[in-house]
Write a protein that holds these residues in place. Structure first.
Motif, PDB file in Angstrom:
ATOM      1  N   GLN A  67       0.897  -1.236  -0.074  1.00  0.00           N
ATOM      2  CA  GLN A  67      -0.068   0.033   0.131  1.00  0.00           C
ATOM      3  C   GLN A  67       0.934   1.163  -0.012  1.00  0.00           C
ATOM      4  OE1 GLN A  67      -2.539   0.485   3.385  1.00  0.00           O
ATOM      5  NE2 GLN A  67      -3.897   1.834   2.509  1.00  0.00           N
ATOM      6  N   SER A  82      -5.776   8.323  -0.402  1.00  0.00           N
ATOM      7  CA  SER A  82      -5.000   7.210   0.076  1.00  0.00           C
ATOM      8  C   SER A  82      -4.472   7.603   1.506  1.00  0.00           C
ATOM      9  CB  SER A  82      -3.789   6.762  -0.787  1.00  0.00           C
ATOM     10  OG  SER A  82      -4.243   6.106  -1.877  1.00  0.00           O
ATOM     11  N   ARG A 120       1.404   2.489   8.739  1.00  0.00           N
ATOM     12  CA  ARG A 120       0.536   2.951   7.830  1.00  0.00           C
ATOM     13  C   ARG A 120       0.260   4.201   8.530  1.00  0.00           C
ATOM     14  NH1 ARG A 120      -1.940  -2.197   6.867  1.00  0.00           N
ATOM     15  NH2 ARG A 120      -3.403  -1.725   8.329  1.00  0.00           N
TER      16      ARG A 120
END
Length: 187
Positions: A67, A82, A120
């Protein structure tokens, strides 16, 4: 200084994590296939909080790697979607913290959150700075023919082209040989 130290550190981690992928690694192999490899990676970067050292965590970090590699190559406006998604998925609630030898910096999730989620979220916080400063051009993929390595260009002139000296030297040698042979690359 282009970015805050914690932003630069988070972006540097994304580069190192992203460059464990087979097309980007020095060995040419995926360098994140075992829990031991993940553990070794984490010794180079100070991730505090929960670390499970198991196959589930490894799989989730590999998914985070994919990702983050994708976000790295997006245009600014596309990256916003995103980044917002990563923060939403982590139920991020940014807060200032100070620990170990680090001064005040941002975290966005609980230290008990899974490692991949924290990776993330921290990368998303760093990417927010990149987006807000309109510096997405500083996030690139190596220009070497056979390399997909990520690079973070913190140089003053912003002209870094290769992920490593090795790739730069290799491409310079290829160009030199082409010039000497008179074949040259078509423009």
């Amino acid at each position: 200084m282009l970015f805050a130290p914690d932003t630069e550190e988070s972006l540097a981690f994304v580069v190192v994590l992203g460059n464990t992928e087979a097309g980007a690694s020095r060995s040419g192999d995926d360098e994140l296939v075992t829990v031991d490899q993940l553990t070794e990676l984490l010794t180079r970067f100070a991730y505090t909080g929960r670390i499970d050292h198991d196959e589930v965590e490894l799989r989730e970090v590999r998914q985070a790697r994919a990702q983050l590699r994708r976000v790295w190559t997006l245009e600014r406006d596309d990256a916003v979607e995103s980044v917002n998604g990563m923060l939403r998925d982590a139920n991020a609630l940014p807060f200032l913290t100070r620990h170990d030898a680090l001064d005040w910096h941002l975290h966005a999730t609980s230290p008990d959150a899974p490692l991949a989620e924290r990776i993330r979220a921290e990368a998303a916080l760093a990417l927010i700075d990149v987006i807000r400063m309109n510096e997405m051009r500083r996030l690139r993929v190596c220009e070497a023919d056979d390399c997909t390595g990520l690079l973070l260009d913190l140089s003053r002139n912003g002209l870094k082209r290769f992920c490593s000296v090795r790739c730069g030297n290799r491409m310079n040698m290829i160009a030199f040989r082409e010039r000497r042979s008179g074949t040259g690359r078509p423009s």
